[in-house]
Structure formats: C-alpha cells, structure tokens
Write a protein that holds these residues in place. Structure first.
Motif, PDB file in Angstrom:
ATOM      1  N   UNK A  50      74.377 -57.862  -4.241  1.00 40.00           N
ATOM      2  CA  UNK A  50      73.730 -58.637  -5.297  1.00 40.00           C
ATOM      3  C   UNK A  50      74.691 -58.666  -6.479  1.00 40.00           C
ATOM      4  N   UNK A  51      75.287 -59.810  -6.707  1.00 35.94           N
ATOM      5  CA  UNK A  51      76.225 -60.000  -7.804  1.00 35.94           C
ATOM      6  C   UNK A  51      75.425 -60.483  -9.007  1.00 35.94           C
ATOM      7  N   UNK A  52      75.496 -59.770 -10.130  1.00 32.64           N
ATOM      8  CA  UNK A  52      74.650 -60.082 -11.284  1.00 32.64           C
ATOM      9  C   UNK A  52      75.488 -60.284 -12.539  1.00 32.64           C
ATOM     10  N   UNK A  86      84.381 -65.464  -3.797  1.00 31.61           N
ATOM     11  CA  UNK A  86      85.624 -65.499  -4.552  1.00 31.61           C
ATOM     12  C   UNK A  86      85.721 -64.445  -5.628  1.00 31.61           C
ATOM     13  N   UNK A  87      84.752 -63.542  -5.707  1.00 29.43           N
ATOM     14  CA  UNK A  87      84.766 -62.472  -6.703  1.00 29.43           C
ATOM     15  C   UNK A  87      85.414 -61.243  -6.072  1.00 29.43           C
ATOM     16  N   UNK A  88      86.407 -60.695  -6.760  1.00 23.94           N
ATOM     17  CA  UNK A  88      87.198 -59.594  -6.222  1.00 23.94           C
ATOM     18  C   UNK A  88      86.999 -58.328  -7.052  1.00 23.94           C
ATOM     19  N   UNK A  89      86.390 -57.325  -6.441  1.00 27.15           N
ATOM     20  CA  UNK A  89      86.134 -56.052  -7.111  1.00 27.15           C
ATOM     21  C   UNK A  89      87.310 -55.108  -6.864  1.00 27.15           C
ATOM     22  N   UNK A 134      76.465 -55.217  -7.960  1.00 32.23           N
ATOM     23  CA  UNK A 134      77.740 -55.278  -8.678  1.00 32.23           C
ATOM     24  C   UNK A 134      77.647 -56.297  -9.801  1.00 32.23           C
ATOM     25  N   UNK A 135      78.277 -55.985 -10.919  1.00 35.29           N
ATOM     26  CA  UNK A 135      78.325 -56.912 -12.046  1.00 35.29           C
ATOM     27  C   UNK A 135      79.523 -57.837 -11.893  1.00 35.29           C
ATOM     28  N   UNK A 140      70.072 -52.604 -14.685  1.00 36.86           N
ATOM     29  CA  UNK A 140      70.100 -52.615 -13.225  1.00 36.86           C
ATOM     30  C   UNK A 140      71.109 -51.599 -12.694  1.00 36.86           C
ATOM     31  N   UNK A 141      72.280 -51.539 -13.307  1.00 30.97           N
ATOM     32  CA  UNK A 141      73.327 -50.643 -12.837  1.00 30.97           C
ATOM     33  C   UNK A 141      72.973 -49.172 -13.070  1.00 30.97           C
ATOM     34  N   UNK A 142      72.056 -48.899 -14.001  1.00 25.92           N
ATOM     35  CA  UNK A 142      71.643 -47.516 -14.264  1.00 25.92           C
ATOM     36  C   UNK A 142      70.622 -47.000 -13.255  1.00 25.92           C
TER      37      UNK A 142
END
Length: 282
Positions: A30-32, A110-113, A181-182, A238-240
């Motif tokens: 889930x990309x946020x 296309x998002x690269x972590x 992931x943000x 969300x990440x917490x």
C-alpha cells in the motif's frame, strides 16, 4: 466482511480443488501519500482479461521470485530476522518477501524504495527505466539491479501490515504479506505496467464509496485494508501502526446473495461447503 461484498459469478470453480492448490508466497504494498484532504493510497485496476483478479482494483504486488532471496542484496533497515518474526516465517522467506515488495512496487508503479546510501532515496527514477523493464521480464534480479546501480534497498521505508491467504476454493492462490510504504519525496507513481488498465490516487474512504456504488470491484483483503487505512488521517499515523499480524484465510460460501467471503468468527465459516455448484444454491 460486509454481506454485500460478493464475488463475481464464476470467480471460483464449482468444486473446491482436492487437495487445495498450494498458495504462492507474494508481497503487496500500500503506497500512501499525504494531501490537504488526508491520506491517499495508490490503486490499480487490473486488466479485465487477467487470470487472477481481472478487472479488480488492487494495490501493487505480485509473487515472490526465487532470486528475491539473494543474500548479496544491499540492505538497510530492520534485518530479515525482524521481518521473519513479524510475519511468522523463516528468515530466507522474510528476506525474499521484503525484496519482492520493493521489486513489485518498482515494476508496477515506478516507485523505487532504494537509495545510493543508507539515509537517502532516489528522487529521479528515469535513469532506471531500462532496468525496470528487465526486472519485469525477469532478465535481471533485484540484487543484480541494485548492485549495478550502486543502490541500497531501504527496508526501513516499509512497515508490515497483514497476511492474507487466498481461499482454498480458488485455483490461483497466494499467501500475500501486505506492506505499507510512503511515497518518497520527488518520486511519482505511474501506470506504466501491462497489468493495469488504469491507476489513480484516492482517499481510502472514497475508494470504499466507489465500491459501495458499484463503480469498482474489490477483493476482500483490499476492502479490509482500505477500511483500516481510512482510520489513519496521515501517513505518519499509518506508519506508526504496530500491528499484530496473524494469517487470515477466508472461505467462500454461497448464500442468497451469491458468492461471498467469510472470515473466522462468522457463523458461516465453519460450515462453508466444499461444493459450490452454481446450479445448486444450497
């Protein structure tokens, strides 16, 4: 699960496979991102003709590749042992799941972590366009790509969220670990994947409203995750989240409303019939 969350006719075969088809390990992300109106999540509508979840609105994700477990992978963040404890799996699989999460996010959005160092993230992914295509075609492994590009996988940018297993009634099954992931600063998510007919950012509650109005189709894990994300006003919130992750395997039942999915605790769960002949509503 809401009773109106029904599966399309023919979504599962008339007879439950015996023995059930083994579930393939998979990763879903889930990309946020934050907006003035609240948290938004990146969603894809899968091409209608696809064998699994065709036409459904989903998050980026896919099956684990055996090369995702490569121990030479440049890595920063919680070690594989930490992920193994969160997802209740062995260390080798945990490593592969995190790698698959990063790889699938890059392939499908296309998002690269990843970044050139342990505390940086790439802001321009255009130099890696060819590598993205090679990853999709399995001409290149994630470890090989990162090594050639001089990049480090940023496992610290992911958070574990849930674990959903496809019901035994289906012929294509996945044990999908869900990650959060943000969106990294400077990057943008795109729809340049053959698996999606459309992509968009949307607030979770609005996505659920679209489902309620019949404008989109959602699988039960997607519906449940959107409902959970709706409770998070910001990406930071969300990440917490410190979530206890248990494996969830729904069952498919047929009632007067059609095919629907139930979870443990639903009275229909233990009585889910092995026979789902669409000509027999009983």
């Amino acid at each position: 699960m809401p009773r109106e969350l029904v599966l399309p006719s023919g979504f599962v075969p008339p007879e439950v496979p015996d023995p059930p088809v083994p579930a393939k390990d998979a990763a879903t992300v889930m990309l946020v991102r934050d907006t003035d109106d609240g948290l938004e999540v990146f969603l894809m509508r899968r091409v209608a003709g696809m064998a699994f979840a065709g036409g459904m609105t989903v998050f980026p994700g896919g099956g684990v590749d055996r090369r995702d477990a490569d121990t030479s992978l440049a890595w920063h963040g919680p070690p594989p042992a930490w992920w193994a404890s969160r997802f209740s799996c062995d260390i080798g699989l945990a490593r592969a799941l995190v790698c698959a999460a990063v790889r699938e996010t890059f392939e499908e959005s296309g998002v690269l972590l990843a970044g050139p160092s342990e505390d940086t993230v790439v802001s321009d992914v255009r130099p890696y366009t060819q590598a993205r295509a090679q990853l999709v075609n399995r001409e290149l492994s994630m470890a090989g790509f990162l090594a050639e590009a001089g990049l480090v996988l940023r496992a610290d940018l992911l958070r574990p969220w849930s674990d959903w297993v496809t019901p035994e009634a289906e012929t294509r099954r996945f044990d999908a670990r869900f990650f959060l992931a943000a969106l990294p600063a400077g990057q943008r998510a795109d729809g340049e994947t053959s698996e999606a007919s459309a992509v968009h950012w949307q607030r979770p509650g609005e996505a659920l409203d679209d489902w309620q109005a019949g404008r989109v189709g959602l699988l039960p894990p997607t519906w449940a995750t959107l409902a959970e994300l709706e409770e998070c006003p910001t990406v930071a919130e969300a990440m917490r989240q410190d979530r206890t992750i248990t494996k969830l395997m729904p069952k498919v039942v047929r009632d007067e409303g059609g095919l629907r999915v139930v979870l443990p605790g639903d009275p229909a769960y233990d009585g889910a019939a092995a026979h789902l002949d669409p000509r027999d509503p009983s």
